[in-house]
Design a protein around this motif. Structure first.
Motif, PDB file in Angstrom:
ATOM      1  N   ARG A 229       0.895  -1.227   0.017  1.00  0.00           N
ATOM      2  CA  ARG A 229      -0.075   0.063  -0.175  1.00  0.00           C
ATOM      3  C   ARG A 229       0.919   1.311  -0.063  1.00  0.00           C
ATOM      4  NH1 ARG A 229      -4.494  -2.222   4.258  1.00  0.00           N
ATOM      5  NH2 ARG A 229      -4.788  -4.153   3.098  1.00  0.00           N
ATOM      6  N   ILE A 230       2.167   1.021   0.108  1.00  0.00           N
ATOM      7  CA  ILE A 230       2.716   2.296  -0.151  1.00  0.00           C
ATOM      8  C   ILE A 230       3.923   2.340  -1.181  1.00  0.00           C
ATOM      9  CG2 ILE A 230       2.940   2.779   2.464  1.00  0.00           C
ATOM     10  CD1 ILE A 230       5.777   1.500   2.471  1.00  0.00           C
ATOM     11  N   GLY A 231       4.388   3.671  -1.774  1.00  0.00           N
ATOM     12  CA  GLY A 231       5.408   3.780  -2.639  1.00  0.00           C
ATOM     13  C   GLY A 231       6.589   4.340  -2.101  1.00  0.00           C
ATOM     14  N   PHE A 232       7.634   4.012  -1.904  1.00  0.00           N
ATOM     15  CA  PHE A 232       8.700   4.928  -0.989  1.00  0.00           C
ATOM     16  C   PHE A 232       9.803   5.502  -2.053  1.00  0.00           C
ATOM     17  CE2 PHE A 232      12.556   4.553   1.622  1.00  0.00           C
ATOM     18  CZ  PHE A 232      12.281   5.516   2.520  1.00  0.00           C
ATOM     19  N   VAL A 233       9.930   6.548  -1.760  1.00  0.00           N
ATOM     20  CA  VAL A 233      10.918   7.198  -2.746  1.00  0.00           C
ATOM     21  C   VAL A 233      11.728   7.912  -1.892  1.00  0.00           C
ATOM     22  CG1 VAL A 233      11.533   8.911  -4.699  1.00  0.00           C
ATOM     23  CG2 VAL A 233       9.297   7.827  -4.458  1.00  0.00           C
ATOM     24  N   SER A 234      13.367   7.338  -1.746  1.00  0.00           N
ATOM     25  CA  SER A 234      14.355   7.828  -0.965  1.00  0.00           C
ATOM     26  C   SER A 234      15.089   9.027  -1.381  1.00  0.00           C
ATOM     27  CB  SER A 234      15.177   6.683  -0.445  1.00  0.00           C
ATOM     28  OG  SER A 234      16.093   6.363  -1.309  1.00  0.00           O
ATOM     29  N   ASN A 235      15.743   9.653  -0.389  1.00  0.00           N
ATOM     30  CA  ASN A 235      16.427  10.754  -0.854  1.00  0.00           C
ATOM     31  C   ASN A 235      17.912  10.590  -1.796  1.00  0.00           C
ATOM     32  OD1 ASN A 235      18.061   9.317   1.113  1.00  0.00           O
ATOM     33  ND2 ASN A 235      18.513  11.210   2.125  1.00  0.00           N
ATOM     34  N   ASN A 236      18.154   9.357  -1.621  1.00  0.00           N
ATOM     35  CA  ASN A 236      19.419   8.905  -2.594  1.00  0.00           C
ATOM     36  C   ASN A 236      18.487   8.326  -3.834  1.00  0.00           C
ATOM     37  OD1 ASN A 236      18.951   6.843  -1.181  1.00  0.00           O
ATOM     38  ND2 ASN A 236      21.078   6.376  -1.023  1.00  0.00           N
ATOM     39  N   THR A 237      18.584   8.611  -4.807  1.00  0.00           N
ATOM     40  CA  THR A 237      17.889   7.798  -6.202  1.00  0.00           C
ATOM     41  C   THR A 237      18.211   6.626  -6.319  1.00  0.00           C
ATOM     42  OG1 THR A 237      19.457   9.157  -7.539  1.00  0.00           O
ATOM     43  CG2 THR A 237      17.175  10.018  -7.477  1.00  0.00           C
ATOM     44  N   ALA A 238      17.797   5.849  -5.684  1.00  0.00           N
ATOM     45  CA  ALA A 238      18.207   4.435  -5.461  1.00  0.00           C
ATOM     46  C   ALA A 238      17.731   3.377  -6.494  1.00  0.00           C
ATOM     47  CB  ALA A 238      17.911   3.882  -4.060  1.00  0.00           C
ATOM     48  N   LEU A 239      18.684   3.405  -7.510  1.00  0.00           N
ATOM     49  CA  LEU A 239      18.213   2.599  -8.892  1.00  0.00           C
ATOM     50  C   LEU A 239      19.623   1.615  -9.186  1.00  0.00           C
ATOM     51  CD1 LEU A 239      17.482   5.475 -11.068  1.00  0.00           C
ATOM     52  CD2 LEU A 239      15.857   4.086  -9.650  1.00  0.00           C
TER      53      LEU A 239
ATOM     54  N   ASP B 208      10.880  10.805   0.903  1.00  0.00           N
ATOM     55  CA  ASP B 208      12.050  11.154   2.024  1.00  0.00           C
ATOM     56  C   ASP B 208      13.055  12.213   1.374  1.00  0.00           C
ATOM     57  OD1 ASP B 208      13.294  11.212   4.124  1.00  0.00           O
ATOM     58  OD2 ASP B 208      14.268   9.401   3.791  1.00  0.00           O
ATOM     59  N   GLU B 209      12.801  13.345   1.795  1.00  0.00           N
ATOM     60  CA  GLU B 209      13.842  14.409   1.274  1.00  0.00           C
ATOM     61  C   GLU B 209      14.186  13.987  -0.362  1.00  0.00           C
ATOM     62  OE1 GLU B 209      17.195  14.953   3.828  1.00  0.00           O
ATOM     63  OE2 GLU B 209      15.539  15.831   5.181  1.00  0.00           O
ATOM     64  N   ALA B 210      13.078  13.864  -1.114  1.00  0.00           N
ATOM     65  CA  ALA B 210      13.300  13.458  -2.544  1.00  0.00           C
ATOM     66  C   ALA B 210      13.875  14.531  -3.288  1.00  0.00           C
ATOM     67  CB  ALA B 210      11.851  13.186  -3.007  1.00  0.00           C
TER      68      ALA B 210
ATOM     69  N   CYS C 145      -2.395   9.687  -1.057  1.00  0.00           N
ATOM     70  CA  CYS C 145      -2.129  10.289   0.342  1.00  0.00           C
ATOM     71  C   CYS C 145      -0.555  10.615   0.431  1.00  0.00           C
ATOM     72  CB  CYS C 145      -2.474   9.337   1.559  1.00  0.00           C
ATOM     73  SG  CYS C 145      -1.747   9.338   3.036  1.00  0.00           S
ATOM     74  N   ILE C 146       0.008  11.536   0.402  1.00  0.00           N
ATOM     75  CA  ILE C 146       1.282  11.775   0.389  1.00  0.00           C
ATOM     76  C   ILE C 146       1.989  12.434   1.478  1.00  0.00           C
ATOM     77  CG2 ILE C 146       3.111  13.236  -1.010  1.00  0.00           C
ATOM     78  CD1 ILE C 146       0.956  12.842  -3.311  1.00  0.00           C
ATOM     79  N   ILE C 147       3.255  11.320   2.088  1.00  0.00           N
ATOM     80  CA  ILE C 147       3.977  12.230   3.113  1.00  0.00           C
ATOM     81  C   ILE C 147       5.277  12.751   2.490  1.00  0.00           C
ATOM     82  CG2 ILE C 147       5.051  11.676   5.118  1.00  0.00           C
ATOM     83  CD1 ILE C 147       2.978   9.358   5.720  1.00  0.00           C
ATOM     84  N   PHE C 148       5.598  13.912   2.740  1.00  0.00           N
ATOM     85  CA  PHE C 148       6.780  14.444   2.118  1.00  0.00           C
ATOM     86  C   PHE C 148       7.608  15.040   2.985  1.00  0.00           C
ATOM     87  CE2 PHE C 148       8.742  18.315  -0.193  1.00  0.00           C
ATOM     88  CZ  PHE C 148       9.003  17.676  -1.194  1.00  0.00           C
TER      89      PHE C 148
END
Lengths: 279, 733
Positions: free
Chosen positions: A106-116, A188-190, A215-218
Motif C-alpha cells: 500500500r505504499i510507494g517509497f522514494v528515498s533521498n538518494n535516487t536508489a536505482l 523522503d527528502e526526495a 495520500c502523500i507524506i513529504f
C-alpha cells in the motif's frame, strides 16, 4: 466497455493520474511512535520520540525538520524498513508490525538518494518492482506505458540507470514507486540535490499525484517546498513533533506570518526550554 | 516463502552480475586464462631445466687419470651439448706457481662468468696412483642460481656414471662379476590401475583448488549483492517492497551459489584442459615417473567433484552472504574475505594430512567430510563412500541451513543493515560499554568472552605443563585453569560490562524439585555418556603416548584422596564452567530470541575448551543438553548440579574399576567388571537411558518463571507447545 477498477481504499483508480474526487479517509495513522537505538557517542539515543499524526487520502503531509530531526527514521518505520521500539503505525488499516506485507503493498517509497540499479534500464527497473508486487503482466505493461507517458520517460526508457541524469533517475524512482498504484506515497527528502528545474518538475508531479487522490507524506528541510506543496505540516525537531497544522493554523497559533521565522522560533524555543545546544 | 519472487530476485541479480564486467572477468575470464598461463609457465620452467646450457669451468683436467677419462670425445665435440666445458690447467706451466683457484672460482661463479667451477687438484692423481682410492674433488656452486644448480646436477650425474664405469672395470680386471654392484634387484607388481593412480594424486589436489575457488567465487558477488547494494542505497528500496527478508536472502543466495559453482567448475574444466596438454608435453619431454603417473584429470573425478561442490558451494555462499552483510561498503567487504578464507582453509587442508581417510568421525567434520567423500569417490572406493555419505550429507545440510539462518538473521538485524559509519575511539567504546550496561551481556560480549577463554586456555595449558606430574601439580594447574582462565574472564566482563553480576552469570534460585531432577539426570546420563565416550575413542583413537599419559594420570587420581579428587575435578570445574558457558556466554547469546544460537554456540565453546579432540566431541554433545537445561530453568544452578554429579560419577566409577572388590554386592546389577575394566551393566544402561530421556523431556515441558529482560522468556505450561513451535520456526531458514 470500460471497466472501472477500485483500489484497496475503495476509491476508483484513475491511471491517467487526472484529478479525481478525494476520499476523505485517513490513510496513515501514527500513534506514539518511538524509535531508539544504541549509539557509540550518545548511548541509547531516541531518534523518534512518541510522535503521532494522521494523514488522509488526497492530502500532502509535510514533515519539516532540520537534519537529524528523525524524519528519515520515522518514514523508514512507515515503510516497514525499520521496526518501531514502541507505538503503532497503520497504513490504510494495516499495521507495520503485524501486517508488514500488506503495508508494503500500500505504499510507494522514494528515498533521498535516487536508489536505482545502475546496470538496469528504466523499463527493466519499473518492471522488476511491478513483478515483485505480483501485478498481472498485461496490466503491468499498460501501467508502465501510462506512467512513462505521464512522467515523460519514453525517451530514456531503455537507458541504463547508471548513465542517467539526476532528474531522469528521480523520475524512474517515482515510476518505480507508482507502478503498483499504492494509495500512500512517501517521499523522503526526495528533492535534495536536484536542480531548480528538476525540483520544480518533482513538486508538480507530487501535486498531480495528490490531485489523483494519493495520500502523500513529504519530508524535507526546505521551507519553500512546504509552503508551495503541503496541505498540512508537522515540524519535527530532536525526534519529537513540535507542532502540526495547516500553514494558516500555524501562523495564527504562533503569531508569525513568515514561515521561516516561525520554524526557527519554534526550534530555538524548544532548545532553550530543554537546555540543549543547537548543533 | 514466495518462490516466484525468489526466482525474480535471483534472475535480476544474475542479470546484474552478468552485466558487470569486473565480476565476469574475475569469476569467469580469469580462471580460463590462469591455468593456460600457469601451464605455460610450468612448461617453460621444465624446458629451462631440460634444455638450458650451462658453463662448467674445469680446472686441472691434467690431474684426472688418463686411463679413465671423465669426458668422452662426443661430450666435447657436440656443439649442442648441454654443458659447455671450459678447461684450464691447474698449473699453466711448470715454472709458474698455481693460482688461488678457490678464490678465482668463487669470483667467477658469483659474477656469473661460470655456472660451476670444478677443481681437480694434483693430490687427486697422487692419491689415485698411490692407494688406488679416489681423492678429493672440489666444486664451487651458487645454490641461489638455477643455472648453477642445474650445472651441479649434470656434473654429479657425469661423476656418478664415471664411478660406476670405473668400478665395473676394476671388478672385471680382478676377475669378479661386475653384477655384484647391484646385489639386489626387485620387481614390483602394482595392483592399482593406472586410472586410480592418476586419480589418487588429483584427488588430493583438486578438492583444495575447487573449494578455494568456490569460496572466492561466492565472496565477490556476495559483497556486491550486500555491501554494494547498501552503498548504492538500493537495498532500502528492496526492503520496502513486498519481498520478505527471507525471500531476498534466498534470491541472493542462489545468485551467489551460481557464481560459486560456476567459478569452481570453470576452474576445474580449465585445469583439466590445461593439465591434459601440459602432462602430454611433459611425457614427450621424458618427464619423471610422478608426472607420468599423474596423467590427465579423469572425467569421472570431475563429475564427482561437481556433485560434492553443490552443497559446499551452498554453505560457502550463505557464509559469504552473511559476512558480506556486515560490511557497510564494498571496500569494507574485501577485508572480510581473508578471515573467512583462513577460517575455512583448515577444514580443506585437514584431508590432505597423510593417513586421514573417510571414517565416521571424519565424515562428521564439516567440509572435511565432504572433501574426503569426494576423494573416496574419485579413488573408486564406492562402498566406503556409500557408508559415510549419509553422515556427510546430514552434516553438510545442517551446516548449510545454519549458515542460511545466519544470513537471514543478518538481513533481519537493523543494526547490521543500517549501521552507519562511526569513527571508532577506544575511549568512546569503553565509555559506551560502561554507560549502556544491561543486566546481561550482549551477544558480541558473550562471543568475545568465549574467544578470550579459549585463547587463555591455550596459553594456560602450555604454561602449566610441568615436567613433574603428580597429584598436587594436577590440583594446582586444574584450579588455576578453572579459576584463572575460565571463571576470571567472565567475572571481569560481568563486572565491567553488565549492570548485575548475578543476572549476567544467570545465578537464579531453583525449585527443590528442579534440583532433584537435575541430580537424577546427572546420575542417569552418565552410562550413556560413557558409551558415547568409548564410541568416540574407538573412532578417534588416542596415540600410544597419550594413552600412556592418561593411564598414568588415572593412576595418580586413583591414589589421591577421594574428597580432593571430587573437589578438584568435579565441584570446581562444574561451578566455573557452568558460570562461564551456561551463565555469561549463554545469557548474552540468548538475548533477542537467540535460543538456538545460545545452545549451539555455548556448547561449541564448552567443547572446544576441553582441548583434547575426543573429549571435545563428547563435551559438545553434553553442552547441548546442559544448554537446554539452562534455557528451560533460566539459570545455571541445575546445570552445575548435573555437571558436578556427572564428573563425580566419572571419578567414582574409574576408582571403583581399580579396586573391583570394593564394589558392594548390591550394586552388581549396575556395575560389572569386564576385560576392559569397569562398566555399567546392560540392564542399568537401558534403565538409565530411559530415565534420563524422560527427565530431559520433563525439563523441556516444565513450566517456568519469566526471566525478564534477558530475552529468554519462560513460558507457562500451556504455552510450552507454542514455545517449542517457535523454536522450530526460528530454526527454519
Amino acid at each position: 466497455m470500460d471497466v472501472q477498477e477500485f483500489g484497496e481504499d475503495g476509491c476508483p483508480i484513475d491511471y491517467s493520474l487526472k484529478s479525481r474526487e478525494i476520499c476523505p479517509m485517513e490513510m496513515v495513522e501514527v500513534n506514539e511512535l518511538t524509535k531508539s537505538y544504541a549509539d557509540l557517542t550518545r548511548g541509547k539515543f531516541v531518534a523518534v520520540d512518541k510522535i503521532s499524526f494522521r494523514v488522509s487520502a488526497g492530502e500532502i503531509f509535510g514533515v519539516l525538520g532540520p537534519n537529524g530531526a528523525g524524519k528519515t527514521t520515522a518514514l523508514r518505520i512507515l515503510s516497514t524498513i525499520l521496526l518501531p521500539s514502541s507505538g503503532s503505525v497503520h497504513i490504510n488499516g494495516a499495521s507495520v508490525l503485524t501486517e508488514a506485507d500488506q503495508v508494503r503493498r500500500r505504499i510507494g517509497f522514494v528515498s533521498n538518494n535516487t536508489a536505482l540499479y545502475d546496470r538496469m534500464n528504466a523499463r527493466e527497473m519499473v518492471e522488476y518492482f511491478g513483478r515483485i508486487h505480483e501485478i498481472d503482466e498485461d496490466l503491468l505493461n499498460s501501467r508502465i506505458e501510462t506512467i512513462f507517458t505521464q512522467l515523460r520517460m519514453a525517451d530514456f526508457g531503455d537507458t541504463p540507470c547508471g548513465k542517467m541524469s539526476t532528474g531522469m533517475k528521480q523520475k524512474v524512482s517515482i515510476a518505480r514507486a507508482l507502478v503498483h498504484d499504492p494509495p500512500v506515497l512517501i517521499f523522503d527528502e526526495a528533492s535534495v540535490g536536484l536542480d531548480v528545474m528538476v525540483a520544480r518538475a518533482l513538486l508538480e508531479t507530487i501535486t498531480s499525484l495528490r490531485d489523483a487522490g494519493k495520500c502523500i507524506i513529504f519530508s524535507t528541510h526546505i521551507m519553500r517546498e512546504v509552503e508551495r506543496l503541503c496541505d498540512r505540516v508537522a515540524i519535527m525537531h530532536r525526534g519529537i513533533i513540535l507542532d502540526t497544522g495547516t500553514l494558516p493554523e500555524l501562523s495564527e497559533r504562533h503569531q508569525q506570518n513568515d514561515f521561516e521565522e516561525l520554524f526557527f522560533d519554534l526550534l530555538t524555543r524548544y532548545d532553550q526550554q530543554t537546555g540543549t545546544v543547537a548543533v | 516463502m514466495n518462490w516466484s519472487r525468489i526466482r525474480l530476485i535471483f534472475v535480476r541479480e544474475m542479470r546484474d552480475q552478468v552485466r558487470d564486467r569486473r565480476t565476469m572477468f574475475t569469476i569467469f575470464v580469469l580462471p580460463l586464462l590462469l591455468y593456460p598461463f600457469m601451464g605455460m609457465l610450468m612448461l617453460q620452467v621444465a624446458q629451462f631445466h631440460s634444455e638450458q646450457t650451462v658453463r662448467i669451468t674445469w680446472i686441472g683436467e691434467e690431474n684426472w687419470p688418463t686411463e679413465h677419462p671423465l669426458l668422452n670425445s662426443q661430450d666435447l665435440k657436440d656443439k649442442d651439448s648441454l654443458v659447455h666445458w671450459n678447461k684450464l690447467a691447474y698449473k699453466p706451466d711448470d715454472s709458474s706457481p698455481p693460482s688461488n683457484w678457490n678464490e678465482l672460482g668463487f669470483q667467477w661463479v658469483k659474477s656469473g662468468d661460470a655456472d660451476l667451477v670444478f677443481i681437480v687438484p694434483p693430490e687427486f692423481t697422487e692419491s689415485w696412483k698411490s692407494t688406488g682410492q679416489a681423492g678429493l674433488l672440489k666444486t664451487i656452486v651458487n645454490q641461489a642460481s638455477d643455472r648453477s644448480v642445474i650445472a651441479s646436477q649434470r656434473l654429479h650425474a657425469k661423476l656418478d656414471s664415471w664411478q660406476r664405469g670405473w668400478l665395473r672395470d676394476k671388478l672385471s680386471s680382478s676377475d669378479l662379476n661386475p653384477a655384484i654392484i647391484d646385489p639386489i634387484q626387485t620387481f614390483q607388481i602394482d595392483v592399482a590401475p593406472q586410472e586410480t593412480k592418476q586419480a589418487l594424486i588429483w584427488s588430493k589436489l583438486l578438492p583444495l583448488v575447487m573449494l578455494v575457488w568456490a569460496l572466492t567465487g561466492a565472496f565477490y558477488p556476495a559483497i556486491d549483492l550486500c555491501a554494494g547494494e547498501k552503498e548504492r542505497g538500493t537495498l532500502e528500496t528492496l526492503l520496502s517492497s513486498p519481498a520478505t527478508r527471507r525471500e531476498i536472502v534466498w534470491g541472493k543466495l542462489f545468485t551467489v551459489m551460481s557464481f560459486s559453482v560456476g567459478t569452481a567448475i570453470l576452474n576445474l574444466f580449465s585445469m583439466q584442459l590445461t593439465s591434459s596438454f601440459v602432462i602430454n608435453q611433459f611425457a614427450r619431454m621424458g618427464a619423471n615417473e610422478t608426472v607420468a603417473a599423474l596423467g590427465p584429470l579423469p572425467l569421472s573425478a570431475l563429475t564427482w567433484l561437481i556433485v560434492i561442490l553443490l552443497p559446499i558451494a551452498a554453505m560457502f555462499s550463505a557464509l559469504a552472504l552473511a559476512v558480506a552483510a556486515l560490511a557497510r561498503s564494498s571496500k569494507e567487504g574485501q577485508y572480510y574475505l581473508m578471515p573467512l578464507l583462513l577460517a575455512g582453509l583448515p577444514l580443506v587442508l585437514l584431508p590432505m594430512i597423510p593417513g586421514i581417510t573417510l571414517s565416521i568421525g571424519n565424515s562428521a567434520i564439516p567440509v572435511t567430510g565432504a572433501v574426503l567423500l569426494a576423494r573416496a569417490l574419485i579413488e573408486g572406493q564406492y562402498r566406503e563412500s556409500l557408508i559415510h555419505a549419509p553422515i556427510v550429507i546430514a552434516v553438510t545440510v545442517i551446516c548449510c541451513l545454519l549458515a542460511v539462518r545466519w544470513a537471514v538473521r543478518q538481513f533481519e538485524s537493523e543494526s547490521v543493515m543500517f549501521r552507519e559509519s562511526e569513527r571508532f575511539q577506544w575511549s568512546l567504546w569503553f565509555r559506551q560499554i560502561w554507560r549502556d550496561r544491561a543486566a546481561t551481556a550482549t551477544a558480541n560480549e558473550a562471543l568475545l568472552c568465549g574467544v578470550i577463554i579459549l585463547v587463555a586456555l591455550f596459553f594456560g595449558r602450555m604454561s602449566f605443563t610441568s615436567s613433574q606430574l603428580d597429584w598436587p601439580s594436577i590440583t594446582r594447574s586444574t584450579i588455576a585453569i578453572q579459576l584463572g582462565m575460565i571463571l576470571a574472564p567472565c567475572l571481569i566482563m560481568a563486572t565491567f560490562m553488565t549492570a548485575s553480576i548475578r543476572r549476567a552469570l544467570r545465578i537464579e534460585a531453583v525449585r527443590p524439585h528442579d534440583f532433584g531432577f537435575a541430580l537424577v539426570l546427572g546420575l542417569t546420563l552418565h552410562p550413556a555418556y560413557m558409551l558415547l565416550s568409548s564410541a568416540i575413542q574407538h573412532e578417534f583413537q588416542f596415540g600410544a603416548e597419550t594413552r600412556e599419559l592418561f593411564v598414568y594420570v588415572d593412576s595418580l587420581i586413583s591414589a589421591a584422596p577421594l574428597w580432593s579428587v571430587i573437589l578438584t575435578l568435579a565441584v570446581i570445574p562444574a561451578i566455573c564452567e557452568e558460570l562461564a558457558f551456561r551463565g555469561f556466554i549463554f545469557g548474552g547469546l540468548i538475548r533477542q530470541n537467540g535460543i538456538l544460537r545460545a545452545i549451539l554456540v555455548s556448547s561449541l565453546f564448552f567443547g572446544l575448551s576441553h582441548g583434547v579432540l575426543q573429549q571435545s566431541i563428547g563435551a559438545t554433545i553434553m553442552g547441548l543438553i546442559l544448554g537446554v537445561i539452562a534455557w528451560r530453568t533460566g539459570g545455571v544452578v541445575c546445570g552445575i548440579v548435573l555437571h558436578m554429579t556427572h564428573n563425580s560419577l566419572t571419578m567414582i566409577v574409574s576408582r571403583a574399576g581399580k579396586t573391583p572388590d570394593s564394589i558392594p554386592g548390591e550394586l552388581g546389577w549396575i556395575l560389572q567388571q569386564t576385560t576392559e575394566g569397569i562398566a555399567y551393566t546392560d540392564a542399568w544402561l537401558a534403565v538409565s537411558i530411559f530415565v534420563s530421556a524422560m527427565t530431559l523431556v520433563w525439563f523441556c515441558l516444565r513450566s517456568s518463571k519469566v526471566c525478564e529482560g534477558q530475552g529468554d522468556v519462560m513460558p507457562t505450561t500451556d504455552q510450552n507447545a507454542k514455545t517449542w513451535w517457535s523454536l522450530f520456526r526460528m530454526s527454519r531458514v
